[in-house]
Design a protein around this motif. Sequence first.
Motif, PDB file in Angstrom:
ATOM      1  N   GLN A 110      17.086   4.560  29.142  1.00  0.00           N
ATOM      2  CA  GLN A 110      18.507   4.280  28.964  1.00  0.00           C
ATOM      3  C   GLN A 110      19.151   5.412  28.182  1.00  0.00           C
ATOM      4  O   GLN A 110      18.481   6.152  27.464  1.00  0.00           O
ATOM      5  CB  GLN A 110      18.707   2.957  28.225  1.00  0.00           C
ATOM      6  CG  GLN A 110      18.182   1.786  29.012  1.00  0.00           C
ATOM      7  CD  GLN A 110      18.773   0.467  28.567  1.00  0.00           C
ATOM      8  OE1 GLN A 110      19.583   0.393  27.659  1.00  0.00           O
ATOM      9  NE2 GLN A 110      18.365  -0.593  29.232  1.00  0.00           N
TER      10      GLN A 110
ATOM     11  N   THR B 176      14.440   7.853  20.441  1.00  0.00           N
ATOM     12  CA  THR B 176      15.753   8.210  20.967  1.00  0.00           C
ATOM     13  C   THR B 176      16.195   9.510  20.316  1.00  0.00           C
ATOM     14  O   THR B 176      15.964   9.714  19.130  1.00  0.00           O
ATOM     15  CB  THR B 176      16.775   7.094  20.646  1.00  0.00           C
ATOM     16  OG1 THR B 176      16.280   5.857  21.160  1.00  0.00           O
ATOM     17  CG2 THR B 176      18.133   7.374  21.244  1.00  0.00           C
TER      18      THR B 176
ATOM     19  N   PHE C 217      22.684   6.163  25.632  1.00  0.00           N
ATOM     20  CA  PHE C 217      23.718   5.541  24.807  1.00  0.00           C
ATOM     21  C   PHE C 217      24.907   6.482  24.740  1.00  0.00           C
ATOM     22  O   PHE C 217      24.746   7.679  24.523  1.00  0.00           O
ATOM     23  CB  PHE C 217      23.209   5.293  23.378  1.00  0.00           C
ATOM     24  CG  PHE C 217      22.242   4.169  23.270  1.00  0.00           C
ATOM     25  CD1 PHE C 217      22.653   2.923  22.826  1.00  0.00           C
ATOM     26  CD2 PHE C 217      20.904   4.343  23.599  1.00  0.00           C
ATOM     27  CE1 PHE C 217      21.761   1.873  22.714  1.00  0.00           C
ATOM     28  CE2 PHE C 217      20.003   3.308  23.491  1.00  0.00           C
ATOM     29  CZ  PHE C 217      20.433   2.061  23.050  1.00  0.00           C
TER      30      PHE C 217
ATOM     31  N   ASN D 181      24.667   1.022  25.770  1.00  0.00           N
ATOM     32  CA  ASN D 181      23.494   1.534  26.468  1.00  0.00           C
ATOM     33  C   ASN D 181      23.582   1.194  27.960  1.00  0.00           C
ATOM     34  O   ASN D 181      24.076   0.147  28.350  1.00  0.00           O
ATOM     35  CB  ASN D 181      22.204   1.015  25.854  1.00  0.00           C
ATOM     36  CG  ASN D 181      22.108  -0.497  25.862  1.00  0.00           C
ATOM     37  OD1 ASN D 181      23.076  -1.190  25.566  1.00  0.00           O
ATOM     38  ND2 ASN D 181      20.941  -1.008  26.200  1.00  0.00           N
TER      39      ASN D 181
ATOM     40  N   LEU E  86      23.485   3.717  17.418  1.00  0.00           N
ATOM     41  CA  LEU E  86      23.279   3.064  18.711  1.00  0.00           C
ATOM     42  C   LEU E  86      24.058   1.758  18.809  1.00  0.00           C
ATOM     43  O   LEU E  86      24.061   1.115  19.844  1.00  0.00           O
ATOM     44  CB  LEU E  86      21.791   2.801  18.934  1.00  0.00           C
ATOM     45  CG  LEU E  86      20.887   4.032  18.795  1.00  0.00           C
ATOM     46  CD1 LEU E  86      19.446   3.655  19.063  1.00  0.00           C
ATOM     47  CD2 LEU E  86      21.340   5.157  19.677  1.00  0.00           C
TER      48      LEU E  86
END
Length: 188
Positions: free
Chosen positions: A85, A53, A87, A92, A68
């Motif tokens: 996805q 991420t 965030f 999310n 997150l």
Amino acid sequence: PPPPPPPPPPPPPLFFFTHTPPSQMLRSLVGSEMCIRDRYWEVRLLTSNSNATFGICPSNYSMTENPLSSSVTYPGAICYAAYSQYFRNGTNTGGVGGWGTSDTVALALDMDEKKITFYKNNSAQITLALLSGYENIPYFPMLTGGTNGGSVNLGVNFGANENWTYTPPSGFKSLCTRNLPSPSPSGL
């Protein structure tokens, strides 16, 4: 007089980041918060890990919290995960394309328009507004392995020598020291 020495070689365009403990951040590799306008950088996943991420965190963020998570003390993180996805403020949501080792993903942070756009292979995936109340604060780059216990190996191109995989959007600058404002003398 002797000729001046040759300039030093340009820095390499790609920084390598290995993340082993989950949910720890990397603040700016150039030692500065992104408190200036219109920054762009690219990320490559070097080894397969679906929890990779990347994104931004506000500068008041605590390194002891998981950005997150929806229960952070200082919200405002915005990230794009390899598992399709994004965030925003700990929540999310699906609807963006996943990415892997064959992809180049990037982000463009537009502080004038108060938004961030995430790209995959030069195609915009989503544009998100900065969190209300967090539009005019400094941000720093964030890279994480999400919540898994494995390692994440990412190559990050902050554009030290403008050697991009894809051309940044018009008006966006690389995140490197030559694009930082010159320090102004104080007390003169």
